[in-house]
Design a protein around this motif. Structure first.
Motif, PDB file in Angstrom:
ATOM      1  N   GLY A 156      -0.243 -12.913   0.169  1.00 55.36           N
ATOM      2  CA  GLY A 156      -0.295 -11.554   0.684  1.00 55.36           C
ATOM      3  C   GLY A 156      -0.725 -11.519   2.132  1.00 55.36           C
ATOM      4  O   GLY A 156      -1.212 -12.509   2.690  1.00 55.36           O
ATOM      5  N   LEU A 162      -3.603 -13.798   2.829  1.00 51.40           N
ATOM      6  CA  LEU A 162      -4.334 -13.970   1.574  1.00 51.40           C
ATOM      7  C   LEU A 162      -3.583 -14.973   0.700  1.00 51.40           C
ATOM      8  O   LEU A 162      -2.361 -14.886   0.558  1.00 51.40           O
ATOM      9  CB  LEU A 162      -4.462 -12.647   0.814  1.00 51.40           C
ATOM     10  N   SER A 198      -4.748  -5.453  -2.041  1.00 49.58           N
ATOM     11  CA  SER A 198      -5.117  -6.871  -1.898  1.00 49.58           C
ATOM     12  C   SER A 198      -5.911  -7.378  -3.092  1.00 49.58           C
ATOM     13  O   SER A 198      -5.915  -8.578  -3.372  1.00 49.58           O
ATOM     14  CB  SER A 198      -5.927  -7.080  -0.609  1.00 49.58           C
ATOM     15  N   VAL A 247     -12.173  -8.991  -0.503  1.00 47.82           N
ATOM     16  CA  VAL A 247     -11.139  -8.432  -1.371  1.00 47.82           C
ATOM     17  C   VAL A 247     -11.784  -8.004  -2.682  1.00 47.82           C
ATOM     18  O   VAL A 247     -12.439  -8.807  -3.350  1.00 47.82           O
ATOM     19  CB  VAL A 247     -10.040  -9.474  -1.648  1.00 47.82           C
ATOM     20  N   HIS A 295      -2.948  -8.783   4.795  1.00 47.37           N
ATOM     21  CA  HIS A 295      -3.884  -7.657   4.779  1.00 47.37           C
ATOM     22  C   HIS A 295      -4.191  -7.309   6.226  1.00 47.37           C
ATOM     23  O   HIS A 295      -4.724  -8.149   6.971  1.00 47.37           O
ATOM     24  CB  HIS A 295      -5.160  -8.099   4.047  1.00 47.37           C
ATOM     25  N   THR A 307       1.685  -9.384  -1.978  1.00 46.49           N
ATOM     26  CA  THR A 307       1.018  -8.116  -1.669  1.00 46.49           C
ATOM     27  C   THR A 307       1.034  -7.862  -0.161  1.00 46.49           C
ATOM     28  O   THR A 307       0.898  -8.785   0.642  1.00 46.49           O
ATOM     29  CB  THR A 307      -0.444  -8.115  -2.154  1.00 46.49           C
ATOM     30  N   ASP A 324      -0.926  -5.262   2.256  1.00 45.80           N
ATOM     31  CA  ASP A 324      -1.984  -4.251   2.300  1.00 45.80           C
ATOM     32  C   ASP A 324      -2.124  -3.753   3.738  1.00 45.80           C
ATOM     33  O   ASP A 324      -2.234  -4.547   4.676  1.00 45.80           O
ATOM     34  CB  ASP A 324      -3.300  -4.876   1.809  1.00 45.80           C
ATOM     35  N   ASP A 358      -8.973 -14.324   1.210  1.00 44.99           N
ATOM     36  CA  ASP A 358      -8.640 -14.537   2.618  1.00 44.99           C
ATOM     37  C   ASP A 358      -8.594 -16.040   2.915  1.00 44.99           C
ATOM     38  O   ASP A 358      -9.575 -16.756   2.685  1.00 44.99           O
ATOM     39  CB  ASP A 358      -9.699 -13.849   3.494  1.00 44.99           C
ATOM     40  N   SER A 361       0.854  -1.192   0.000  1.00 39.19           N
ATOM     41  CA  SER A 361       0.000   0.000   0.000  1.00 39.19           C
ATOM     42  C   SER A 361       0.889   1.241   0.000  1.00 39.19           C
ATOM     43  O   SER A 361       1.646   1.474   0.958  1.00 39.19           O
ATOM     44  CB  SER A 361      -0.887   0.022   1.248  1.00 39.19           C
ATOM     45  N   GLY A 365      -7.269  -1.816   1.736  1.00 34.51           N
ATOM     46  CA  GLY A 365      -7.820  -2.620   0.641  1.00 34.51           C
ATOM     47  C   GLY A 365      -7.425  -2.146  -0.738  1.00 34.51           C
ATOM     48  O   GLY A 365      -8.074  -2.490  -1.717  1.00 34.51           O
TER      49      GLY A 365
END
Ligand code: SF4
Length: 399
Positions: free
Chosen positions: A151, A163, A144, A229, A153, A135, A137, A168, A96, A141
């Protein structure tokens, strides 16, 4: 899906043979660039490339028409932009962009170098496909939904959802263990795959990988409440006041192509720079006076600080002359559309005819122009597709 060939993603050590000449892709984990690194990219673009730095949908950079690959490699290595010969193409990490400065639950930027170092430190992870995407995050959001394989989040200040294949997994992990778990997931993906490039290509890949991780780490928590997501295009544009009262500036870049001269001016601000996965920049950590001077100097050079600019509604593939498959010079056509006022914020979708000449297109909202049906570089969020065909452009409005 089982693949029999290795992926063909370009890097700095393996250039892509594009129609307009060799193309190099430089991984920029988390989009994080120091001013000297941006200066090095600008120098390389001018001295051995076509004079522009292309920004990619993974927050990386590309140089086209590379005339001297060895010289490019030497320059990038000296700038710290080629830290590994074996792992260079797998360092695909999006974070992010505004994390830690404006909003969000958790500052994910410190996790980027930790993850990058962990990836480079494991010899077997060099076997990952160059398409695998990580990713990070911060909970807002924004990244993601960009189609990552592995990833985290943020769901609060110290807890992340894991993720897998962009959804998720239900696993929750502390910030302290997040990078370690992502690396374990990368190893698990390698163990499960049978030639596949991406986690979603493995049958039940996410579920099987989740089971492995929970078996190896029974202390990890799981949650019933699932993180939703969605694909978004949250391009940070203009003046953004940071939590520490300094200023960040989000700057759009026309069709993601940053002229070397403009990049030099950005580097001269001597503040940290972030490349975003929306082919834009964020200049950070400025006092107000500096930020005002940046807008005053760089807006006339083409950087976009106005969130209402039509340039922020358009993206395009390489098209001619960069791509041999393209039916037309897409970027010239979209440039003409923007400059003649035919890219507008909202309107009834225009799709009454099968195909249209480039000069007849009036298109509203977010739109992606492509030189053929492959739609390279198409954003994941809803867009109107404007696709070149042998008979003209076809418009497929966003759903
Ligand atoms: S969409 Fe088609 S024309 Fe455009 S870059 Fe991809 S292959 Fe080339």
């Amino acid at each position: 899906m089982t693949r029999t060939n290795p992926d063909s993603c370009p890097g700095v050590l393996r250039l892509h043979d594009a129609a307009d000449g060799p193309l190099a892709r430089i991984r920029v984990p988390g989009g994080q660039l120091t001013p000297p690194q941006l200066q090095a990219l600008a120098d390389a673009a001018r001295d051995v490339g076509d004079g522009n730095i292309e920004l990619t949908s993974r927050g990386n950079a590309q140089l086209r028409q590379v005339r001297d690959a060895a010289a490019l490699q030497e320059r990038l290595a000296a700038a710290g932009l080629l830290p590994s010969a074996t792992h260079e193409r797998i360092r695909n990490i999006i974070a992010s962009p505004l994390a830690g400065r404006v909003g969000g639950w958790a500052d994910v930027h410190p996790l980027v170098p930790a993850l990058d170092t962990g990836l480079q430190g494991a010899a077997e992870l060099a076997g990952l496909s160059g398409r695998v995407l990580f990713t990070l995050d911060d909970g807002r959001g924004d990244v993601s939904g960009l189609g990552g394989d592995i990833g985290v989040h943020a769901v609060d200040g110290d807890t992340f959802a894991l993720l897998l294949a962009g959804a998720d997994s239900g696993v929750r992990v502390s910030a302290a263990e997040a990078v370690d778990l992502m690396l374990a997931a990368a190893h698990g993906f390698l163990d499960l795959r049978e030639g596949q490039w991406r986690l979603h290509e493995i049958p039940d890949g996410s579920a099987r990988l989740t089971d492995r991780l929970l078996t190896a780490r029974p202390h990890l928590a799981t949650a019933d409440e699932v993180v939703e997501v969605t694909a978004r295009q949250d391009i940070p544009i203009g003046w953004l006041t940071q939590a520490d009262d300094l200023v960040a500036l989000g700057a759009g870049v026309r069709l993601g192509s940053l002229p070397a001269r403009t990049a030099e001016f950005v580097a001269a601000v001597e503040r940290p720079i972030l490349l975003t996965p929306w082919r834009s920049l964020v200049l950070t950590d400025m006092d107000e006076w500096t930020a005002e001077q940046v807008v005053r100097v760089l807006a006339p050079m083409g950087l976009i600080f106005d969130a209402n600019s039509p340039w922020l509604l358009v993206s395009a593939c390489a098209g001619q002359p960069g791509c041999g498959k393209s039916l037309t010079d897409v970027r010239a056509d979209v440039t003409a559309a923007v400059e003649s006022g035919r890219v507008i914020p909202t309107a009834t979708p225009q799709s009454t005819r099968t195909t249209l000449g480039a000069q007849d297109i009036v298109a509203a909202g977010r739109q992606h122009w492509s030189g053929c049906e492959r739609h390279c570089g198409r954003p994941r969020a809803a867009v109107t597709d404007i696709t070149a065909t042998p008979d003209g452009y076809r418009l497929d409005p966003a759903d």
